[in-house]
Write an enzyme that holds these catalytic residues in place. Structure first.
Site, PDB file in Angstrom:
ATOM      1  N   ARG A 243      -4.855  -6.356 -33.014  1.00 55.59           N
ATOM      2  CA  ARG A 243      -4.046  -5.281 -32.456  1.00 55.59           C
ATOM      3  C   ARG A 243      -2.584  -5.542 -32.782  1.00 55.59           C
ATOM      4  O   ARG A 243      -2.135  -6.696 -32.795  1.00 55.59           O
ATOM      5  CB  ARG A 243      -4.211  -5.188 -30.930  1.00 55.59           C
ATOM      6  CG  ARG A 243      -5.524  -4.574 -30.460  1.00 55.59           C
ATOM      7  CD  ARG A 243      -5.590  -3.090 -30.784  1.00 55.59           C
ATOM      8  NE  ARG A 243      -6.777  -2.451 -30.214  1.00 55.59           N
ATOM      9  CZ  ARG A 243      -7.936  -2.344 -30.844  1.00 55.59           C
ATOM     10  NH1 ARG A 243      -8.077  -2.864 -32.060  1.00 55.59           N
ATOM     11  NH2 ARG A 243      -8.955  -1.728 -30.282  1.00 55.59           N
ATOM     12  N   GLU A 271      -0.031   4.851 -35.034  1.00 56.83           N
ATOM     13  CA  GLU A 271      -1.158   5.197 -35.903  1.00 56.83           C
ATOM     14  C   GLU A 271      -1.454   6.697 -35.794  1.00 56.83           C
ATOM     15  O   GLU A 271      -1.567   7.213 -34.683  1.00 56.83           O
ATOM     16  CB  GLU A 271      -2.395   4.373 -35.523  1.00 56.83           C
ATOM     17  CG  GLU A 271      -2.208   2.878 -35.769  1.00 56.83           C
ATOM     18  CD  GLU A 271      -3.451   2.053 -35.461  1.00 56.83           C
ATOM     19  OE1 GLU A 271      -4.488   2.637 -35.040  1.00 56.83           O
ATOM     20  OE2 GLU A 271      -3.390   0.829 -35.644  1.00 56.83           O
ATOM     21  N   HIS A 290      -6.659   0.888 -40.035  1.00 51.60           N
ATOM     22  CA  HIS A 290      -7.419   0.564 -38.821  1.00 51.60           C
ATOM     23  C   HIS A 290      -8.907   0.880 -39.007  1.00 51.60           C
ATOM     24  O   HIS A 290      -9.538   1.559 -38.191  1.00 51.60           O
ATOM     25  CB  HIS A 290      -6.869   1.332 -37.611  1.00 51.60           C
ATOM     26  CG  HIS A 290      -7.213   0.672 -36.300  1.00 51.60           C
ATOM     27  ND1 HIS A 290      -6.466   0.832 -35.157  1.00 51.60           N
ATOM     28  CD2 HIS A 290      -8.230  -0.166 -35.957  1.00 51.60           C
ATOM     29  CE1 HIS A 290      -6.998   0.149 -34.159  1.00 51.60           C
ATOM     30  NE2 HIS A 290      -8.084  -0.467 -34.623  1.00 51.60           N
ATOM     31  N   ALA A 293     -13.458  -2.398 -38.630  1.00 54.46           N
ATOM     32  CA  ALA A 293     -14.777  -2.419 -37.979  1.00 54.46           C
ATOM     33  C   ALA A 293     -15.677  -1.285 -38.455  1.00 54.46           C
ATOM     34  O   ALA A 293     -16.791  -1.133 -37.946  1.00 54.46           O
ATOM     35  CB  ALA A 293     -14.612  -2.337 -36.467  1.00 54.46           C
TER      36      ALA A 293
END
Length: 332
Positions: A243, A271, A290, A293
């Protein structure tokens, strides 16, 4: 159609990413075992919640406060497809005795893999080399700097989170020398993870790469600030797939402008990243939006975790990925 016993507040797009056809069938089957049907909605406000015993959540869900819980008198389980539950897990939810699970374990491997890819890219100066060739040039030793292998490289891992541990396993397998910073562990526990436990300052002074994997807690805000960045040796690379909360972005930009260090970053204060952000044009910087994942396998793994826990709940078995009130205070 019977009343909904399992409600998924997950967009159609994300539902397809998380749940394979077989897992959707399992959701329908387990909903029937719980005395109702399975319903997917974009927002909880669109759902039939009066008979819902299980609610599946995704990003953007609001807090389960007293007013929301009053619409769910039968609620017994909230199963989150993501990692952090702090956006919705309230005291009222735990006071009601509702069980909460999350699928954060599914994300550890893909995020660790991106951290590893970033690590290798910075060690081998891929951003500088790529930018030079793309701009029409070739190799310039002075502009690129020294290239290094991961074998024997001292790498600081800030936080033994699930992702931090997965990353430790990967870099250890490639011969790195891990330095671990985590105040919750002792030296023996760090050694069991294949790392040397050191202070933050020592890690920053010794490392060739610093990879951030700590949780976003009040005490970790700007854990890596101007003072800490100044401790880095020239040529050090900073990897952040956790983060932006953990790193003072303005201080990092100043260090990157000097050309003294490099960075690979997946997370930002704003973002999407502003079009005029200096990070977009600084040399020695690798940026991704981002998505660390966001692998197909990771998404489906998360969906299976959710379905498995709902299935266990329906059978009265223990929930493998449950989070209680005490754990919430130390979670990201």
């Amino acid at each position: 159609m019977s009343a909904s016993s399992v409600v998924a507040a997950v967009s159609a797009e994300l539902c397809t990413e998380f749940f394979a056809e077989a897992d959707v069938e399992r959701l329908h089957a387990v909903a029937a075992r719980l005395g109702g049907s399975f319903q997917r909605v974009d927002r909880l406000a669109d759902a039939e919640l009066g008979s819902a015993r299980v609610v599946i959540t995704s990003w953007g869900v609001g807090p389960f406060d007293a007013a929301m819980l009053a619409t769910m008198p039968a609620l017994q389980l909230v199963a989150h497809t993501g990692a952090s539950i702090k956006a919705f897990a309230t005291e009222e939810l735990f006071d009601r005795g509702v069980a909460v699970t999350q699928a954060g374990a599914a994300m550890a491997r893909p995020v660790a893999e991106v951290s590893l890819a970033f690590t290798l890219a910075l060690l081998h100066r891929i951003p500088e080399l790529h930018n030079a060739v793309r701009a029409g040039g070739w190799y310039d030793a002075a502009a690129v700097g020294a290239q290094h292998e991961i074998s024997g490289a001292p790498i600081a891992v800030i936080g033994a989170s699930r992702t931090g541990r997965a990353y430790l396993t990967m870099i250890s397998a490639l011969g790195a020398e891990p330095l671990l910073v985590d105040p919750t562990l002792d030296a023996d526990a760090a050694a069991a993870l294949g790392a040397e436990l050191v202070s933050l300052d020592e890690a920053l002074q010794r490392a060739r790469i610093v990879a951030v994997h700590a949780p976003t807690l009040p005490e970790t805000h700007h854990l890596i600030g101007r003072r800490e960045l100044a401790l880095l040796r020239d040529g050090t690379g900073l990897v952040n797939t956790a983060r932006s909360w953990l790193v003072d972005e303005a201080a990092l930009v100043d260090e990157l402008r000097s050309g003294r260090i490099s960075a690979a970053i997946d997370v930002f204060d704003e973002e999407p990243l502003a079009a005029d952000s200096p990070l977009r044009s600084l040399p020695g910087v690798l940026l991704t939006p981002h998505r660390a994942a966001g692998t197909t396998e990771g998404r489906r793994r998360g969906g299976r975790i959710v379905v498995d826990d709902i299935d266990a709940f329906a059978d009265g078995r223990p929930l493998e990925h449950a989070i209680d009130r005490a754990q919430l205070s130390s979670m990201a």
